[in-house]
Design an enzyme around this catalytic site. Structure first.
Site, mmCIF file in Angstrom:
data_model
loop_
_atom_site.group_PDB
_atom_site.id
_atom_site.type_symbol
_atom_site.label_atom_id
_atom_site.label_comp_id
_atom_site.label_asym_id
_atom_site.label_seq_id
_atom_site.Cartn_x
_atom_site.Cartn_y
_atom_site.Cartn_z
ATOM 1 N N ALA A 7 -0.677 -9.461 2.667
ATOM 2 C CA ALA A 7 -1.129 -9.980 1.366
ATOM 3 C C ALA A 7 -0.350 -9.342 0.225
ATOM 4 O O ALA A 7 -0.909 -8.756 -0.695
ATOM 5 C CB ALA A 7 -2.641 -9.802 1.202
ATOM 6 N N HIS A 8 0.979 -9.470 0.302
ATOM 7 C CA HIS A 8 1.843 -8.983 -0.768
ATOM 8 C C HIS A 8 3.242 -9.604 -0.607
ATOM 9 O O HIS A 8 3.531 -10.263 0.388
ATOM 10 C CB HIS A 8 1.932 -7.450 -0.768
ATOM 11 C CG HIS A 8 2.583 -6.878 0.457
ATOM 12 N ND1 HIS A 8 1.875 -6.563 1.592
ATOM 13 C CD2 HIS A 8 3.881 -6.588 0.729
ATOM 14 C CE1 HIS A 8 2.701 -6.075 2.497
ATOM 15 N NE2 HIS A 8 3.930 -6.094 2.008
ATOM 16 N N ALA A 9 4.070 -9.352 -1.604
ATOM 17 C CA ALA A 9 5.474 -9.756 -1.559
ATOM 18 C C ALA A 9 6.315 -8.566 -2.002
ATOM 19 O O ALA A 9 5.795 -7.609 -2.581
ATOM 20 C CB ALA A 9 5.728 -10.950 -2.491
ATOM 21 N N ARG B 50 3.554 -12.696 2.052
ATOM 22 C CA ARG B 50 3.252 -12.744 3.471
ATOM 23 C C ARG B 50 1.849 -12.246 3.750
ATOM 24 O O ARG B 50 1.368 -11.307 3.120
ATOM 25 C CB ARG B 50 4.263 -11.957 4.297
ATOM 26 C CG ARG B 50 4.094 -10.446 4.408
ATOM 27 C CD ARG B 50 4.501 -9.594 3.204
ATOM 28 N NE ARG B 50 5.670 -10.011 2.501
ATOM 29 C CZ ARG B 50 6.910 -9.631 2.778
ATOM 30 N NH1 ARG B 50 7.125 -8.753 3.701
ATOM 31 N NH2 ARG B 50 7.914 -10.073 2.086
#
Length: 141
Positions: free
Chosen positions: A55-57, A102
């Protein structure tokens, strides 16, 4: 790297060497097997079955994500298109380029997620809020 898309993320199949008596071995080499120099390696394990991570980029970081054991899904999101890839073979890795959100989910019991990263940890490279991510992606247009 704001203009990357989920289609820039690719599966990399690494050599699998087999011995009838001794099992298999897969080798990963900087600049040969993967298109970057590995500067950081980490792995996720004991994620509860069905659990999720990620839960980040990243703004600059490239990663090769490998299911070293078990299986899990990686959902890639470029702000326009989402694509889910199932990782379940230790000789295959998903190359994730910068600028892609992602989510890792659907971990099987006992799954091990091995991540090879192009850079050392840098909190400033992370985008952890999805709305901020969408603003980041749109700022190039």
């Amino acid at each position: 790297m704001k203009n990357t898309t989920v289609y820039d993320c690719t599966m990399i199949e690494m050599d699998k060497h087999h011995s009838d008596r001794k099992g298999n071995i897969t080798v990963v080499e900087n600049g040969k097997t993967i298109p970057f120099e590995v500067k950081r390696t980490y792995y996720l394990y004991d994620v509860p079955g069905g659990g999720s991570r990620g839960a980040h980029a990243h703004k600059e970081l490239r990663q090769l994500i490998i299911a070293a054991g078990g299986s899990f899904d990686v959902t890639l999101d470029d702000g326009n298109v989402k694509r889910t890839v199932v990782l379940n073979r230790p000789y295959q890795g998903l190359l994730v380029v910068p600028g892609i959100w992602r989510d890792l989910n659907n971990f099987s019991a006992g799954a091990v997620c091995l991540v090879l990263a192009s850079e050392r940890y840098d909190e400033n490279d992370y985008i952890r809020n999805y709305q901020e991510y969408l603003k980041y992606k749109q700022s190039e247009i």
